[in-house]
Design a protein around this motif. Structure first.
Motif, PDB file in Angstrom:
ATOM      1  N   ARG A  94       0.834  -1.199   0.000  1.00 49.07           N
ATOM      2  CA  ARG A  94       0.000   0.000   0.000  1.00 49.07           C
ATOM      3  C   ARG A  94       0.870   1.251   0.000  1.00 49.07           C
ATOM      4  NH1 ARG A  94      -5.347  -0.011   1.955  1.00 49.07           N
ATOM      5  NH2 ARG A  94      -5.159   2.232   1.563  1.00 49.07           N
ATOM      6  N   ASP A  95       1.882   1.247   0.828  1.00 46.81           N
ATOM      7  CA  ASP A  95       2.684   2.451   1.033  1.00 46.81           C
ATOM      8  C   ASP A  95       3.473   2.858  -0.210  1.00 46.81           C
ATOM      9  OD1 ASP A  95       3.447   4.182   3.529  1.00 46.81           O
ATOM     10  OD2 ASP A  95       5.335   3.863   2.470  1.00 46.81           O
ATOM     11  N   SER A  96       3.796   1.885  -1.045  1.00 48.03           N
ATOM     12  CA  SER A  96       4.641   2.167  -2.215  1.00 48.03           C
ATOM     13  C   SER A  96       3.848   2.638  -3.431  1.00 48.03           C
ATOM     14  CB  SER A  96       5.443   0.926  -2.588  1.00 48.03           C
ATOM     15  OG  SER A  96       4.567  -0.133  -2.956  1.00 48.03           O
ATOM     16  N   LEU A  97       2.528   2.592  -3.346  1.00 51.83           N
ATOM     17  CA  LEU A  97       1.705   2.961  -4.506  1.00 51.83           C
ATOM     18  C   LEU A  97       1.694   4.466  -4.723  1.00 51.83           C
ATOM     19  CD1 LEU A  97      -1.351   0.588  -3.966  1.00 51.83           C
ATOM     20  CD2 LEU A  97       0.543   0.308  -5.589  1.00 51.83           C
ATOM     21  N   ARG A  98       1.620   4.871  -5.980  1.00 47.67           N
ATOM     22  CA  ARG A  98       1.590   6.294  -6.323  1.00 47.67           C
ATOM     23  C   ARG A  98       0.414   6.640  -7.241  1.00 47.67           C
ATOM     24  NH1 ARG A  98       4.447   5.663  -2.782  1.00 47.67           N
ATOM     25  NH2 ARG A  98       6.611   6.339  -2.449  1.00 47.67           N
ATOM     26  N   LYS A  99      -0.072   5.677  -8.043  1.00 45.93           N
ATOM     27  CA  LYS A  99      -1.140   5.955  -8.990  1.00 45.93           C
ATOM     28  C   LYS A  99      -2.504   5.787  -8.322  1.00 45.93           C
ATOM     29  CE  LYS A  99       1.566   4.603 -13.041  1.00 45.93           C
ATOM     30  NZ  LYS A  99       1.655   3.699 -14.210  1.00 45.93           N
ATOM     31  N   GLU A 100      -3.395   6.759  -8.583  1.00 45.88           N
ATOM     32  CA  GLU A 100      -4.700   6.782  -7.930  1.00 45.88           C
ATOM     33  C   GLU A 100      -5.509   5.521  -8.216  1.00 45.88           C
ATOM     34  OE1 GLU A 100      -8.715   9.611  -7.829  1.00 45.88           O
ATOM     35  OE2 GLU A 100      -6.841  10.367  -8.699  1.00 45.88           O
ATOM     36  N   ALA A 101      -5.470   5.040  -9.443  1.00 46.50           N
ATOM     37  CA  ALA A 101      -6.234   3.839  -9.799  1.00 46.50           C
ATOM     38  C   ALA A 101      -5.746   2.623  -9.024  1.00 46.50           C
ATOM     39  CB  ALA A 101      -6.130   3.589 -11.303  1.00 46.50           C
ATOM     40  N   ALA A 102      -4.435   2.483  -8.896  1.00 50.30           N
ATOM     41  CA  ALA A 102      -3.864   1.353  -8.147  1.00 50.30           C
ATOM     42  C   ALA A 102      -4.216   1.448  -6.667  1.00 50.30           C
ATOM     43  CB  ALA A 102      -2.352   1.319  -8.330  1.00 50.30           C
ATOM     44  N   ILE A 103      -4.240   2.656  -6.132  1.00 48.42           N
ATOM     45  CA  ILE A 103      -4.598   2.859  -4.720  1.00 48.42           C
ATOM     46  C   ILE A 103      -6.054   2.465  -4.482  1.00 48.42           C
ATOM     47  CG2 ILE A 103      -4.966   4.614  -2.938  1.00 48.42           C
ATOM     48  CD1 ILE A 103      -2.489   6.070  -4.121  1.00 48.42           C
ATOM     49  N   ARG A 104      -6.940   2.806  -5.413  1.00 46.18           N
ATOM     50  CA  ARG A 104      -8.358   2.447  -5.262  1.00 46.18           C
ATOM     51  C   ARG A 104      -8.536   0.930  -5.214  1.00 46.18           C
ATOM     52  NH1 ARG A 104      -9.421   6.570  -9.134  1.00 46.18           N
ATOM     53  NH2 ARG A 104      -9.669   4.968 -10.750  1.00 46.18           N
ATOM     54  N   VAL A 105      -7.807   0.218  -6.061  1.00 44.12           N
ATOM     55  CA  VAL A 105      -7.888  -1.243  -6.069  1.00 44.12           C
ATOM     56  C   VAL A 105      -7.313  -1.824  -4.779  1.00 44.12           C
ATOM     57  CG1 VAL A 105      -7.078  -3.352  -7.205  1.00 44.12           C
ATOM     58  CG2 VAL A 105      -7.848  -1.399  -8.582  1.00 44.12           C
ATOM     59  N   ALA A 106      -6.144  -1.324  -4.384  1.00 45.36           N
ATOM     60  CA  ALA A 106      -5.452  -1.861  -3.202  1.00 45.36           C
ATOM     61  C   ALA A 106      -6.222  -1.594  -1.919  1.00 45.36           C
ATOM     62  CB  ALA A 106      -4.055  -1.261  -3.105  1.00 45.36           C
ATOM     63  N   LYS A 107      -6.985  -0.511  -1.890  1.00 48.80           N
ATOM     64  CA  LYS A 107      -7.768  -0.176  -0.694  1.00 48.80           C
ATOM     65  C   LYS A 107      -8.692  -1.328  -0.312  1.00 48.80           C
ATOM     66  CE  LYS A 107     -11.295   3.038   0.987  1.00 48.80           C
ATOM     67  NZ  LYS A 107     -12.186   4.154   0.644  1.00 48.80           N
ATOM     68  N   ASN A 108      -9.244  -2.012  -1.300  1.00 51.22           N
ATOM     69  CA  ASN A 108     -10.138  -3.132  -1.033  1.00 51.22           C
ATOM     70  C   ASN A 108      -9.396  -4.448  -0.857  1.00 51.22           C
ATOM     71  OD1 ASN A 108     -12.504  -1.511  -1.294  1.00 51.22           O
ATOM     72  ND2 ASN A 108     -12.328  -1.634  -3.531  1.00 51.22           N
ATOM     73  N   GLU A 109      -8.260  -4.581  -1.533  1.00 53.82           N
ATOM     74  CA  GLU A 109      -7.518  -5.843  -1.481  1.00 53.82           C
ATOM     75  C   GLU A 109      -6.634  -5.959  -0.246  1.00 53.82           C
ATOM     76  OE1 GLU A 109      -5.355  -6.163  -5.110  1.00 53.82           O
ATOM     77  OE2 GLU A 109      -7.116  -6.763  -6.289  1.00 53.82           O
ATOM     78  N   ILE A 110      -6.081  -4.827   0.211  1.00 51.60           N
ATOM     79  CA  ILE A 110      -5.174  -4.838   1.365  1.00 51.60           C
ATOM     80  C   ILE A 110      -5.741  -3.890   2.422  1.00 51.60           C
ATOM     81  CG2 ILE A 110      -2.815  -4.498   2.177  1.00 51.60           C
ATOM     82  CD1 ILE A 110      -1.908  -4.779  -0.756  1.00 51.60           C
ATOM     83  N   GLN A 111      -6.428  -4.457   3.395  1.00 48.81           N
ATOM     84  CA  GLN A 111      -7.034  -3.660   4.454  1.00 48.81           C
ATOM     85  C   GLN A 111      -5.950  -3.199   5.447  1.00 48.81           C
ATOM     86  OE1 GLN A 111     -10.578  -3.077   4.720  1.00 48.81           O
ATOM     87  NE2 GLN A 111     -10.501  -3.863   2.626  1.00 48.81           N
ATOM     88  N   VAL A 112      -6.015  -1.942   5.836  1.00 51.06           N
ATOM     89  CA  VAL A 112      -5.050  -1.428   6.804  1.00 51.06           C
ATOM     90  C   VAL A 112      -5.759  -0.984   8.079  1.00 51.06           C
ATOM     91  CG1 VAL A 112      -3.417  -0.668   5.038  1.00 51.06           C
ATOM     92  CG2 VAL A 112      -5.133   0.938   5.899  1.00 51.06           C
TER      93      VAL A 112
END
Length: 316
Positions: A94-112
């Motif tokens: 999660r922390d290494s992501l920079r692109k908004e689209a990738a962050i939206r996907v990761a938000k659901n896949e990797i819960q923090v």
């Protein structure tokens, strides 16, 4: 009021747990240290090195959803779980992501989860000079139940928490003097950490290949003279196939003609030397007498300057 980033207070490393009724103990979370700043209008998430991480964690930007304060600075650790335990490798995805689209996907896949353990500012007033016991009482009062935010529990028996952390194979525990004030940029024995799993942040100075792809890194730390000392060869770990593909591409672009280490690595036959720019968090069992790591395991890539990977303090 616009806040300037604060360098967080840090614990010292210890091999013995403190004794006395002035100490509390907390689990040491294997995550990313994060301070959250809310000035009454905007929320910002800033890591321990002063780097902005607000876009990476959109579920934490509505601070009014988990905090009653009209303005506040919170200190804590953002973690992600894997098989029920904190995973540094997962939170770094999660922390290494920079692109908004990738962050939206990761938000659901990797819960923090934001594990909050301190409060430095509240409703227009600094709390730095209040004792930890008062800051914790205030923190308990202002935090609101939220699926992605928890207050870190405190325990009065460090030995019992240490035993529990060992049985659950966690990273370690923190011990804190309940009378301690908070010193930005400070590091002293009022906060102490004892680790079950040893770790080091090291920079790669070389790689080895298997079937055209990087399969291991030759790691090093800088000594007091600024020379890169070889400390071990690590290949196994939690990196996925796609990570190795990306790292192979990066390594090829970092090729240098000569070895960057001042001491000859144990495994240098077939090594491909690279400019020391790729940094990793590495778990290991112990330091060998030779000055190398025993059974190093790569956990994740980390975004810090290679020059911060130093021998000093790593063998405490």
């Amino acid at each position: 009021m616009k806040f300037s980033p604060i360098i967080p207070f840090e614990p010292i490393l210890t091999n013995q747990l403190p004794v006395g009724d002035t100490w509390i103990a907390q689990i040491k979370w294997d995550g990313v240290r994060m301070l959250s700043y809310y000035d009454g209008v905007n929320t910002e998430l800033i890591n321990r090195r002063g780097n902005r991480r607000t876009p990476q964690y959109p579920e934490l930007t509505d601070i009014k959803a988990y905090c009653k304060a009209d303005s506040v600075i919170l200190d804590g650790e953002i973690i992600a779980l894997s098989n029920g335990k904190p995973s540094f490798q997962e939170v770094m995805r999660r922390d290494s992501l920079r692109k908004e689209a990738a962050i939206r996907v990761a938000k659901n896949e990797i819960q923090v989860i934001y594990m909050v353990f301190d409060i430095l500012y509240c409703n227009g007033a600094w709390t730095l000079n209040q004792p930890l016991s008062s800051r914790q009482a205030l923190l308990k009062e202002i935090l609101i139940p939220h699926p992605h935010v928890q207050m870190v529990p405190s325990y009065t028996n460090p030995e019992e928490l240490w035993a529990s952390a060992q049985s659950h194979e966690l990273e370690g525990i923190m011990c804190k003097d309940i009378s301690s004030t908070y010193t930005p940029g400070g590091k002293d024995k009022r906060w102490q950490k004892r680790k079950i799993i040893s770790d080091v942040t090291a920079v790669a100075g070389g790689v080895t290949f298997r079937d055209g792809r990087v399969n291991a890194f030759l790691l090093g730390l800088y000594d007091e003279e600024g020379k890169l000392q070889y400390i071990g060869h690590a290949g196994s770990g939690k990196l996925k196939m796609e990570d190795w593909r990306q790292l192979t591409n990066q390594a090829l672009k970092l090729a240098v003609p000569t070895m960057p280490f001042t001491n000859l690595p144990q495994r240098y036959t077939g090594a491909f030397w690279i400019s020391p720019q790729l940094v990793f968090k590495v778990h290991f069992l112990e330091w060998n007498p030779s000055g190398t790591l025993r059974h190093p395991v790569i956990q994740a890539s980390v975004d810090i300057p290679p020059q911060e990977c130093r021998l000093k303090g790593q063998k405490n």
